[in-house]
Design a protein around this motif. Structure first.
Motif, PDB file in Angstrom:
ATOM      1  N   ILE A 151       0.860  -1.185   0.000  1.00 30.87           N
ATOM      2  CA  ILE A 151       0.000   0.000   0.000  1.00 30.87           C
ATOM      3  C   ILE A 151       0.899   1.238   0.000  1.00 30.87           C
ATOM      4  O   ILE A 151       1.711   1.407   0.909  1.00 30.87           O
ATOM      5  CB  ILE A 151      -0.923   0.026   1.225  1.00 30.87           C
ATOM      6  N   PRO A 152       0.776   2.104  -0.999  1.00 28.14           N
ATOM      7  CA  PRO A 152       1.645   3.286  -1.064  1.00 28.14           C
ATOM      8  C   PRO A 152       1.251   4.350  -0.047  1.00 28.14           C
ATOM      9  O   PRO A 152       0.138   4.344   0.503  1.00 28.14           O
ATOM     10  CB  PRO A 152       1.438   3.794  -2.491  1.00 28.14           C
ATOM     11  N   ASP A 153       2.163   5.273   0.174  1.00 28.66           N
ATOM     12  CA  ASP A 153       1.911   6.408   1.059  1.00 28.66           C
ATOM     13  C   ASP A 153       0.750   7.234   0.509  1.00 28.66           C
ATOM     14  O   ASP A 153       0.571   7.363  -0.704  1.00 28.66           O
ATOM     15  CB  ASP A 153       3.167   7.276   1.155  1.00 28.66           C
ATOM     16  N   ARG A 154      -0.071   7.791   1.391  1.00 33.28           N
ATOM     17  CA  ARG A 154      -1.196   8.613   0.961  1.00 33.28           C
ATOM     18  C   ARG A 154      -1.494   9.660   2.017  1.00 33.28           C
ATOM     19  O   ARG A 154      -1.158   9.498   3.189  1.00 33.28           O
ATOM     20  CB  ARG A 154      -2.443   7.755   0.709  1.00 33.28           C
ATOM     21  N   THR A 155      -2.114  10.746   1.573  1.00 35.02           N
ATOM     22  CA  THR A 155      -2.458  11.823   2.493  1.00 35.02           C
ATOM     23  C   THR A 155      -3.800  11.509   3.150  1.00 35.02           C
ATOM     24  O   THR A 155      -4.509  10.592   2.749  1.00 35.02           O
ATOM     25  CB  THR A 155      -2.576  13.159   1.745  1.00 35.02           C
ATOM     26  N   ALA A 156      -4.158  12.311   4.135  1.00 37.32           N
ATOM     27  CA  ALA A 156      -5.504  12.250   4.676  1.00 37.32           C
ATOM     28  C   ALA A 156      -6.486  12.681   3.592  1.00 37.32           C
ATOM     29  O   ALA A 156      -6.120  13.352   2.626  1.00 37.32           O
ATOM     30  CB  ALA A 156      -5.617  13.160   5.896  1.00 37.32           C
ATOM     31  N   SER A 157      -7.758  12.314   3.734  1.00 35.17           N
ATOM     32  CA  SER A 157      -8.761  12.617   2.719  1.00 35.17           C
ATOM     33  C   SER A 157      -8.926  14.125   2.529  1.00 35.17           C
ATOM     34  O   SER A 157      -8.925  14.891   3.495  1.00 35.17           O
ATOM     35  CB  SER A 157     -10.109  12.029   3.126  1.00 35.17           C
ATOM     36  N   PHE A 158      -9.057  14.543   1.288  1.00 42.79           N
ATOM     37  CA  PHE A 158      -9.432  15.916   0.995  1.00 42.79           C
ATOM     38  C   PHE A 158     -10.109  15.954  -0.362  1.00 42.79           C
ATOM     39  O   PHE A 158      -9.931  15.062  -1.185  1.00 42.79           O
ATOM     40  CB  PHE A 158      -8.226  16.861   1.035  1.00 42.79           C
ATOM     41  N   THR A 159     -10.911  16.991  -0.572  1.00 38.67           N
ATOM     42  CA  THR A 159     -11.617  17.179  -1.835  1.00 38.67           C
ATOM     43  C   THR A 159     -11.002  18.354  -2.572  1.00 38.67           C
ATOM     44  O   THR A 159     -10.791  19.422  -1.982  1.00 38.67           O
ATOM     45  CB  THR A 159     -13.116  17.443  -1.595  1.00 38.67           C
ATOM     46  N   ASP A 160     -10.725  18.162  -3.854  1.00 37.58           N
ATOM     47  CA  ASP A 160     -10.165  19.221  -4.671  1.00 37.58           C
ATOM     48  C   ASP A 160     -11.216  20.314  -4.868  1.00 37.58           C
ATOM     49  O   ASP A 160     -12.370  20.037  -5.189  1.00 37.58           O
ATOM     50  CB  ASP A 160      -9.734  18.644  -6.024  1.00 37.58           C
ATOM     51  N   LEU A 161     -10.802  21.548  -4.684  1.00 40.76           N
ATOM     52  CA  LEU A 161     -11.720  22.673  -4.839  1.00 40.76           C
ATOM     53  C   LEU A 161     -12.227  22.801  -6.270  1.00 40.76           C
ATOM     54  O   LEU A 161     -13.395  23.143  -6.502  1.00 40.76           O
ATOM     55  CB  LEU A 161     -11.025  23.966  -4.405  1.00 40.76           C
ATOM     56  N   GLY A 162     -11.357  22.501  -7.240  1.00 45.86           N
ATOM     57  CA  GLY A 162     -11.763  22.593  -8.637  1.00 45.86           C
ATOM     58  C   GLY A 162     -11.776  24.031  -9.129  1.00 45.86           C
ATOM     59  O   GLY A 162     -11.614  24.978  -8.361  1.00 45.86           O
ATOM     60  N   PRO A 163     -11.996  24.213 -10.424  1.00 46.52           N
ATOM     61  CA  PRO A 163     -12.024  25.562 -10.997  1.00 46.52           C
ATOM     62  C   PRO A 163     -13.370  26.244 -10.735  1.00 46.52           C
ATOM     63  O   PRO A 163     -14.316  25.617 -10.268  1.00 46.52           O
ATOM     64  CB  PRO A 163     -11.826  25.312 -12.493  1.00 46.52           C
ATOM     65  N   GLY A 164     -13.428  27.497 -11.070  1.00 40.96           N
ATOM     66  CA  GLY A 164     -14.695  28.197 -10.968  1.00 40.96           C
ATOM     67  C   GLY A 164     -14.770  29.120  -9.767  1.00 40.96           C
ATOM     68  O   GLY A 164     -13.802  29.309  -9.023  1.00 40.96           O
ATOM     69  N   ASP A 165     -15.947  29.678  -9.563  1.00 38.30           N
ATOM     70  CA  ASP A 165     -16.170  30.680  -8.532  1.00 38.30           C
ATOM     71  C   ASP A 165     -16.190  30.033  -7.147  1.00 38.30           C
ATOM     72  O   ASP A 165     -16.972  29.109  -6.893  1.00 38.30           O
ATOM     73  CB  ASP A 165     -17.505  31.385  -8.799  1.00 38.30           C
TER      74      ASP A 165
END
Length: 339
Positions: free
Chosen positions: A290-304
């Motif tokens: 199992i590779p190293d991974r960060t804690a969960s997060f959601t990408d904000l994405g483009p836009g306003d």
């Protein structure tokens, strides 16, 4: 193994129950302990200035039983940045609102786990969730996690907290059960997430069946299942719009426990836009890496930014309504007489 889009027929499951079980199911569906979850406001807590106290206000306004809050949610306003006096003041404010607090952390390592226990005890929380985030062979991760969780009695010698180990995308259900049984702490149980077994290449209903004897808490969400390098990834979506058999899972979970419900909290964890890649595949050897991974997060994405934050807040409130409707549908189906 292809992903099956044909959900189990939860109505048939209910119809096959004896009258006492149907009555119990109806009562539990209407009285299910629903908790707000900070991840439903993940972007607002990172970029919109939302604080733990504002989450408590949302929880109270929605007439929920309590809230689940990660130690790092809220950036500068997070639990991990508060001193003991501020944590104690938060405990007083939650008590005044009649809300139960569950604290969460994304590690089982000694330092992080010990600090999360301190925070949970100071805030008057009743439960602490954790999960391992190690890089290594599965056998190593299991052994390290067992050793970590055996320290819980050192951090909380009076046994004031309940603890849950969450299935978090890398370990399979039988491996989690092995950890619980090896640690043998009566205050340690499993937290079942509606979608995280996908990334470990398991189906929801079989995973639930394996974990069932040890589940006391739940994260409720929906997702789309996507093929990913021979395994499955999941893309979280609005509840009711994805591939997960949500009502079938609710039925099985609500039926756990005889005299009283085994499930003490359903955390409403709407995660629209969260993506998690495959971590286990059918081509894995007996002890995959199992590779190293960060804690969960959601990408904000483009836009306003303001529009995105507003959409997240609306989705969080809508999930409360969606889940209550699902539970009421289950209750009504349980009360329906044959014929």
């Amino acid at each position: 193994m292809p992903w099956s889009l044909e959900p189990p027929d939860w109505r048939k499951t209910i119809a096959a129950l004896d009258p006492a079980s149907r009555a119990r199911l109806a009562a539990r569906a209407r009285g299910a302990p629903l908790f707000a979850h900070a991840y439903a406001f993940h972007l607002n807590m990172r970029f919109g200035g939302m604080t733990p106290l504002r989450l408590a206000d949302f929880t109270a306004a929605q007439r929920l039983s309590g809230l689940k809050l990660h130690v790092d949610d809220g950036e500068q306003a997070s639990l991990s940045r508060m001193d003991d006096d501020t944590l104690a003041a938060l405990a007083t404010q939650l008590k005044a609102r009649g809300l139960e607090l569950h604290v969460e952390t994304s590690t089982t390592e000694e330092g992080g786990l010990a600090d999360a226990v301190r925070i949970a005890l100071t805030t008057g929380a009743t439960s602490l969730r954790c999960y391992p985030r190690y890089e290594g062979r599965v056998s190593q991760i299991i052994n390290w996690t067992i050793a970590d969780l055996r320290r819980l009695t050192d951090f909380d010698p009076e046994g004031q907290l309940r603890y849950t180990l969450e299935q978090h995308e890398d370990l399979k259900s039988q491996e989690l059960v092995h950890i619980i049984e090896a640690v043998a702490n009566p205050r340690l149980s499993l937290l079942f997430d509606f979608g995280n077994m996908i990334n470990a290449y398991e189906l929801p209903m079989p995973a639930l069946a394996i974990q069932a004897p040890y589940i006391t808490e739940v994260h409720v969400k929906d997702c789309l299942v996507e093929p990913d390098r021979g395994g499955w990834a999941h893309l979280a979506c609005v509840s009711g719009a994805g591939h997960l058999p949500m009502q079938a899972m609710f039925v099985d979970l609500l039926l756990l426990g005889e005299d009283r419900s085994q499930i003490l909290a359903f955390g409403l964890e709407e995660e629209e836009g969260y993506f998690a890649p495959a971590l286990r595949r059918p081509s894995d050897g007996p002890d995959p890496f199992i590779p190293d991974r960060t804690a969960s997060f959601t990408d904000l994405g483009p836009g306003d930014l303001a529009a995105r934050l507003s959409r997240e807040a609306v989705a969080a409130q809508r999930q409360v309504e969606t889940i209550r409707t699902m539970l009421e549908d289950i209750a009504q189906e349980a009360e329906r007489t044959e014929g």
